[in-house]
Design a protein around this motif. Structure first.
Motif, PDB file in Angstrom:
ATOM      1  N   ARG A  64       0.766  -1.213   0.121  1.00  0.00           N
ATOM      2  CA  ARG A  64      -0.133  -0.176   0.250  1.00  0.00           C
ATOM      3  C   ARG A  64       1.218   1.690   0.774  1.00  0.00           C
ATOM      4  O   ARG A  64       1.970   0.911   0.307  1.00  0.00           O
ATOM      5  CB  ARG A  64      -0.515  -0.159   0.933  1.00  0.00           C
ATOM      6  CG  ARG A  64      -1.582  -1.279   1.072  1.00  0.00           C
ATOM      7  CD  ARG A  64      -3.486  -0.843   2.280  1.00  0.00           C
ATOM      8  NE  ARG A  64      -3.924  -2.260   2.623  1.00  0.00           N
ATOM      9  CZ  ARG A  64      -4.789  -1.982   1.356  1.00  0.00           C
ATOM     10  NH1 ARG A  64      -5.510  -0.796   0.907  1.00  0.00           N
ATOM     11  NH2 ARG A  64      -5.925  -2.931   2.153  1.00  0.00           N
ATOM     12  N   ALA A  65       0.260   2.585  -0.752  1.00  0.00           N
ATOM     13  CA  ALA A  65       1.075   3.637  -0.550  1.00  0.00           C
ATOM     14  C   ALA A  65       0.702   4.305   0.701  1.00  0.00           C
ATOM     15  O   ALA A  65      -0.247   3.991   1.343  1.00  0.00           O
ATOM     16  CB  ALA A  65       1.053   4.221  -1.982  1.00  0.00           C
ATOM     17  N   LYS A  66       1.913   4.646   1.105  1.00  0.00           N
ATOM     18  CA  LYS A  66       1.259   5.828   2.621  1.00  0.00           C
ATOM     19  C   LYS A  66       1.244   6.581   2.160  1.00  0.00           C
ATOM     20  O   LYS A  66       0.674   7.485   3.012  1.00  0.00           O
ATOM     21  CB  LYS A  66       3.222   4.946   3.186  1.00  0.00           C
ATOM     22  CG  LYS A  66       3.668   3.699   3.205  1.00  0.00           C
ATOM     23  CD  LYS A  66       4.326   3.978   5.118  1.00  0.00           C
ATOM     24  CE  LYS A  66       4.697   2.472   5.234  1.00  0.00           C
ATOM     25  NZ  LYS A  66       6.011   2.525   6.254  1.00  0.00           N
ATOM     26  N   ASN A  67       1.997   7.454   1.237  1.00  0.00           N
ATOM     27  CA  ASN A  67       1.789   9.128   1.039  1.00  0.00           C
ATOM     28  C   ASN A  67       1.181   8.889   0.067  1.00  0.00           C
ATOM     29  O   ASN A  67       1.579   8.014  -0.933  1.00  0.00           O
ATOM     30  CB  ASN A  67       3.361  10.129   1.407  1.00  0.00           C
ATOM     31  CG  ASN A  67       3.545   9.901   2.546  1.00  0.00           C
ATOM     32  OD1 ASN A  67       2.514  10.148   3.936  1.00  0.00           O
ATOM     33  ND2 ASN A  67       4.922   9.573   2.856  1.00  0.00           N
ATOM     34  N   GLU A  68       0.642  10.032   0.006  1.00  0.00           N
ATOM     35  CA  GLU A  68       0.087  10.485  -1.284  1.00  0.00           C
ATOM     36  C   GLU A  68       1.251  10.267  -2.695  1.00  0.00           C
ATOM     37  O   GLU A  68       1.807  11.571  -2.923  1.00  0.00           O
ATOM     38  CB  GLU A  68      -1.286  11.701  -1.463  1.00  0.00           C
ATOM     39  CG  GLU A  68      -1.583  11.393  -3.638  1.00  0.00           C
ATOM     40  CD  GLU A  68      -3.202  12.274  -2.810  1.00  0.00           C
ATOM     41  OE1 GLU A  68      -3.665  13.216  -4.238  1.00  0.00           O
ATOM     42  OE2 GLU A  68      -2.767  12.814  -2.046  1.00  0.00           O
ATOM     43  N   GLN A  69       1.323   9.933  -3.580  1.00  0.00           N
ATOM     44  CA  GLN A  69       2.290  10.168  -4.438  1.00  0.00           C
ATOM     45  C   GLN A  69       2.086   8.991  -5.694  1.00  0.00           C
ATOM     46  O   GLN A  69       1.156   9.133  -6.385  1.00  0.00           O
ATOM     47  CB  GLN A  69       3.797   8.964  -4.310  1.00  0.00           C
ATOM     48  CG  GLN A  69       3.410   7.891  -3.420  1.00  0.00           C
ATOM     49  CD  GLN A  69       4.527   7.478  -2.991  1.00  0.00           C
ATOM     50  OE1 GLN A  69       5.621   7.187  -4.223  1.00  0.00           O
ATOM     51  NE2 GLN A  69       4.740   6.637  -2.257  1.00  0.00           N
ATOM     52  N   HIS A  70       2.979   9.170  -6.681  1.00  0.00           N
ATOM     53  CA  HIS A  70       2.432   9.182  -8.246  1.00  0.00           C
ATOM     54  C   HIS A  70       3.144   8.046  -8.326  1.00  0.00           C
ATOM     55  O   HIS A  70       4.229   7.453  -7.821  1.00  0.00           O
ATOM     56  CB  HIS A  70       3.113   9.448  -9.135  1.00  0.00           C
ATOM     57  CG  HIS A  70       3.970  10.786  -9.962  1.00  0.00           C
ATOM     58  ND1 HIS A  70       5.219   9.940 -10.116  1.00  0.00           N
ATOM     59  CD2 HIS A  70       4.833  10.993  -9.169  1.00  0.00           C
ATOM     60  CE1 HIS A  70       6.315  10.295 -10.636  1.00  0.00           C
ATOM     61  NE2 HIS A  70       5.874  11.491  -9.342  1.00  0.00           N
ATOM     62  N   VAL A  71       3.004   6.719  -9.527  1.00  0.00           N
ATOM     63  CA  VAL A  71       3.845   5.790 -10.561  1.00  0.00           C
ATOM     64  C   VAL A  71       5.405   6.542 -10.735  1.00  0.00           C
ATOM     65  O   VAL A  71       5.196   6.712 -11.681  1.00  0.00           O
ATOM     66  CB  VAL A  71       2.937   4.859 -10.604  1.00  0.00           C
ATOM     67  CG1 VAL A  71       3.825   3.890 -10.805  1.00  0.00           C
ATOM     68  CG2 VAL A  71       1.750   3.961  -9.620  1.00  0.00           C
TER      69      VAL A  71
END
Length: 612
Positions: free
Chosen positions: A99-106
């Motif tokens: 899971r992504a912990k912080n909002e970010q892009h691939v």
């Protein structure tokens, strides 16, 4: 693609990239990664996902790495302790829980955001970055399983434990149910053959067979629940808690808080869901049901035309013509079921109840109309026989022969492409990946259970007027075992293992069908001339008596379901022992903790008293 490797190794998994020979067409050079795991990670993962394994005392207990030596079959470092299906299930769980912990892009895709708490792999899959992922077949294990499963004809049970080790509990339970259903039909088939032969010309002597049908449909399901519980306990899934489901791939919505998991996840407002149901799903289902009834009325027009033609000029040609409308109608039913399934999946990924309802109405509406409106038992027998035989032939062609033929053509194309790319190089794993990538994806057991559900309906509802129905279903299921086994091993990609303790909502569906069977068979008994002869002047009295008998039989059915335990006694004892041991262990831990607190408190007080 290095960043993809970093994402995977975040789950402590091993990743190896397969390099294809360079080509001019970049689309033909896919990035392929083989994901594996160390034995240590698998054993820890077995504890994380809550696998149950057999303890030294013969009970099934939740596996813990700290107590690994206390489990049966754990030898040395634990090599071979976990089955293939369990290993790939643990690896898939590791991928799904990234899971992504912080909002970010691939990385490499600046417009593709990773929402906090959102499954990374499912996000990549829904956006087309990750095209597909699946477990590879183990050639040696598959060869052994194929030989013991379907490559030799034998009158014996299926190797359910081997199927479970390779494909997992969900698929093994389906084949267990298919086997049980087939054997349970044998008594009805043995009774049905002489009953059919001796009463060929008399279509109304079906009362005794209808009574037997009522008892059989009830006992059949109650005994299956016990068989299912026995299998699930031996496989360690009976007491296992079901993991919380992830939001499905492709699901979009504003982030919200899940009070159960404590995570932020995309949520879909309930108001929008209700609008979607009432404005899209319900009208669509009603429209399809209307089309189904319209096609049924066209079928009856064709049937009446064929009968009139035969009566006007009885000969071989017109006698064959009598079966043509039923055959055409059976083909149309299968086509409509397929089109409805595709349309339902297009509108919503959760269309199983609607699909089940449509299939039930589409397959049985004409039979109910013939039986209770037209009250034509001759036509009912003919229609049931034609529907059964035609649908079984079509299912075998569509499910086994056609996919096998298409797969062989794909395999030949892949072999040619790989020889052109690699020449004399030996890259067996790369070739296997290419072959299995081209295979069809197995969509789950829904269609397989649906087919058995409809066959159960044909037998339990109307086989009293066509006793050979059970014989036809037995023959169908014998071929179904071999064709389904073959397609699982050689037509479809290997599906991910899914733990299962029972057949799920299908148990409720079959039980609902058995209740409908009680009402239907009682009504058929009431329509029998033998029964009507006892009430020549009062139809009302006949109806009241039939309704009373129906209620008594339903009460008997529910009492029988209550009396027969769903779980055998010896398994209940083992489960109770496990609960008792768990409670005792908890008490011991609490007692030890309190004792240590008391000891620490006394020691502090003593130091305070002795302090000068």
């Amino acid at each position: 693609m290095t960043n993809m490797v970093i994402l995977f190794t975040g789950a402590e998994l091993l990743v190896n990239q397969l390099l294809f020979p360079a080509q001019d067409d970049q689309k033909s050079n896919p990035n392929v990664f083989v994901v594996g795991s160390t034995l240590q990670r698998l054993l820890n993962g077995a504890e994380d996902v809550g696998l149950f394994k057999e303890f030294q005392d013969g009970t099934m207990r939740g596996f813990t790495y700290a107590n690994r030596e206390s489990f049966k079959d754990f030898n040395g470092d634990g090599e071979g302790f976990l089955s293939d299906a369990e290993c790939q299930y643990i690896i898939k769980h590791g991928l799904d829980t990234l899971r992504a912990k912080n909002e970010q892009h691939v990385p490499g895709y600046p417009k593709l955001k990773l929402y906090p708490g959102k499954s990374v792999v499912r996000r990549l899959q829904s956006k087309g970055v990750l095209i597909q992922y699946f477990p590879l077949h183990n050639k040696e294990d598959l060869k052994r399983l194929s030989f013991s499963w379907y490559k030799k004809f034998k009158l014996s049970f299926q190797p359910l434990d081997d199927i479970r080790h390779y494909f997992g509990e969900g698929l093994a339970l389906y084949f267990g149910f298919l086997e049980y259903f087939t054997f349970a039909l044998v008594p009805m088939a043995l009774i049905g053959i002489p009953y059919y032969l001796f009463d060929w010309e008399d279509y109304d002597k079906y009362v005794l067979f209808a009574v037997f049908n009522l008892v059989w449909s009830t006992v059949f399901l109650e005994v299956w629940k016990r068989c299912s519980a026995t299998l699930a306990y031996g496989w360690g899934t009976l007491s296992r808690k079901k993991a919380f489901e992830e939001p499905r791939a492709g699901f979009h919505g504003a982030l919200g808080f899940n009070p159960v998991t404590g995570r932020e996840e995309p949520v879909y407002p309930s108001s929008k869901r209700q609008l979607r149901i009432y404005l899209v799903s319900v009208p669509f289902v009603l429209l399809c049901l209307y089309l189904s009834f319209y096609v049924m009325m066209v079928y009856f027009d064709m049937e009446f035309w064929a009968i009139n033609t035969y009566h006007e000029n009885p000969n071989i040609a017109t006698s064959i013509l009598l079966f043509v409308p039923s055959i055409i109608y059976a083909v149309v039913i299968e086509i409509m079921n397929l089109l409805y399934r595709c349309a339902a999946e297009f509108l919503t990924d959760w269309g199983e109840p609607e699909i089940l309802l449509f299939n039930f109405v589409n397959c049985f509406a004409s039979l109910f109309y013939i039986a209770f409106v037209m009250q034509n038992m001759v036509l009912l027998r003919q229609s049931l026989a034609t529907l059964l035989i035609t649908s079984q032939i079509l299912n075998q062609v569509m499910e086994a022969f056609l996919p096998y033929w298409l797969q062989r053509r794909r395999n030949k194309k892949v072999h040619k492409r790989m020889r052109r790319l690699m020449g004399d190089k030996e890259l067996p794993l790369l070739g296997q990946v290419q072959l299995e990538t081209e295979m069809n994806t197995y969509l789950g057991t829904f269609d397989d259970y649906l087919e058995q559900f409809l066959l159960f309906g044909y037998v339990s509802l109307f086989s009293c007027v066509y006793p050979l129905a059970a014989v036809l279903v037995v023959l169908n299921n014998i071929t179904e075992v071999y064709s389904d086994a073959f397609k699982m091993c050689h037509v479809f990609k290997r599906p991910f293992s899914e733990p299962a303790a029972n057949i799920g909502v299908w148990q409720l569906a079959f039980e609902t069908m058995s209740i409908i069977a009680v009402v239907t068979n009682c009504a058929l008994i009431g329509l029998s001339p033998q029964v009507k002869a006892y009430f020549p002047e009062s139809d009302t009295q006949l109806i009241l008596i039939v309704v009373a008998i129906e209620h008594v039989l339903l009460a008997f059915k529910f009492i029988l379901a209550f009396v027969i335990p769903d779980v055998p006694k010896h398994i209940q004892v083992k489960l109770a022992k496990l609960d008792f041991d768990s409670l005792e262990a908890l008490k011991k831990r609490v007692s030890t903790h309190l004792h240590m607190l008391w000891k620490y408190s006394v020691l502090n007080k003593t130091k305070h008293i002795l302090k000068p």
